[in-house]
Scaffold this active site. Structure first.
Site, PDB file in Angstrom:
ATOM      1  CD  GLU A   1      -0.662  -5.055  -6.689  1.00  0.00           C
ATOM      2  OE1 GLU A   1      -0.408  -4.113  -7.446  1.00  0.00           O
ATOM      3  OE2 GLU A   1      -0.054  -5.232  -5.603  1.00  0.00           O
TER       4      GLU A   1
ATOM      5  N   GLY B   1     -11.519   4.363  -7.693  1.00  0.00           N
ATOM      6  CA  GLY B   1     -12.553   3.758  -8.524  1.00  0.00           C
ATOM      7  C   GLY B   1     -12.013   3.025  -9.734  1.00  0.00           C
TER       8      GLY B   1
ATOM      9  NE  ARG C   1      -3.936   2.122   1.010  1.00  0.00           N
ATOM     10  CZ  ARG C   1      -4.790   2.702   0.204  1.00  0.00           C
ATOM     11  NH1 ARG C   1      -4.846   2.375  -1.058  1.00  0.00           N
ATOM     12  NH2 ARG C   1      -5.624   3.600   0.675  1.00  0.00           N
ATOM     13  N   GLY C   2       0.947   1.916  -1.094  1.00  0.00           N
ATOM     14  CA  GLY C   2       1.874   3.021  -1.278  1.00  0.00           C
ATOM     15  C   GLY C   2       1.801   4.094  -0.211  1.00  0.00           C
ATOM     16  CD  GLU C   3      -3.193   6.524   0.226  1.00  0.00           C
ATOM     17  OE1 GLU C   3      -3.746   6.293   1.316  1.00  0.00           O
ATOM     18  OE2 GLU C   3      -3.823   6.835  -0.790  1.00  0.00           O
ATOM     19  CG  ASP C   4      -0.375   2.115   4.854  1.00  0.00           C
ATOM     20  OD1 ASP C   4      -0.926   3.219   4.927  1.00  0.00           O
ATOM     21  OD2 ASP C   4      -0.953   1.055   5.079  1.00  0.00           O
ATOM     22  CB  THR C   5       5.083   0.738   2.923  1.00  0.00           C
ATOM     23  OG1 THR C   5       4.500   0.354   1.676  1.00  0.00           O
ATOM     24  CG2 THR C   5       4.313   0.130   4.073  1.00  0.00           C
TER      25      THR C   5
END
Length: 151
Positions: free
Chosen positions: A81, A47, A14-18
């Site tokens: 994914e 979406g 999850r890009g926003e997290d890590t």
């Protein structure tokens, strides 16, 4: 037909997290060791569906590293994914980044909150949510690394 590019490693996260910390360092170190690594750096608009490139990369990767972070399960893109990774049945290495492996496995805490929202948003597609749950449980049952235990 174009042959899918083969990667040594596919990174699911999850890009926003890590992305700006752990994953960017992991990616840099893998590349420094000449390990061909797929990392999807595109930002997916809300979406939108997952693009074909990551799905093809999953099929061609020898190993998939899944970085379970606080908001991983809130992303339908990540869960798509994950389902594809688990369907391919190759070498999968889970990394529990700030998440308790038991909470991910038993779908408690932030994972339970995320799935409550998915169940609301996907009332018409219960099978999809069930496939995500199953993939998450299967991946979390694998032996992996817990970031709280790594020094």
């Amino acid at each position: 037909m174009i042959k899918a590019r083969t990667y040594d490693v596919f990174l699911s996260f999850r890009g926003e997290d890590t992305c700006d910390g752990f994953v960017s360092h992991l990616y840099k170190d893998l590349r420094r060791k000449n390990i061909e690594t797929f990392i999807d750096s595109e930002k997916l608009p809300r979406g939108d569906e997952i693009s074909e490139a990551p799905l093809t990369a999953i099929e061609g990767a020898r190993v998939s590293v899944i970085v379970f972070s606080k908001d991983y399960a809130s992303s339908k893109w990540c869960l798509d994914e994950l389902a594809k990774i688990m369907d391919c049945n190759k070498c999968v290495v889970p990394v529990f980044y700030g998440e308790d492996p038991s909470d991910v496995r038993k779908q408690r805490g932030s994972v339970a909150d995320a799935f409550a929202k998915h169940e609301e948003n996907f009332k018409h597609d219960v099978e999809k949510v069930n496939s995500w749950r199953s993939a998450l449980t299967s991946a979390a049952n694998l032996s992996g690394w817990d970031s709280k235990e790594i020094r």
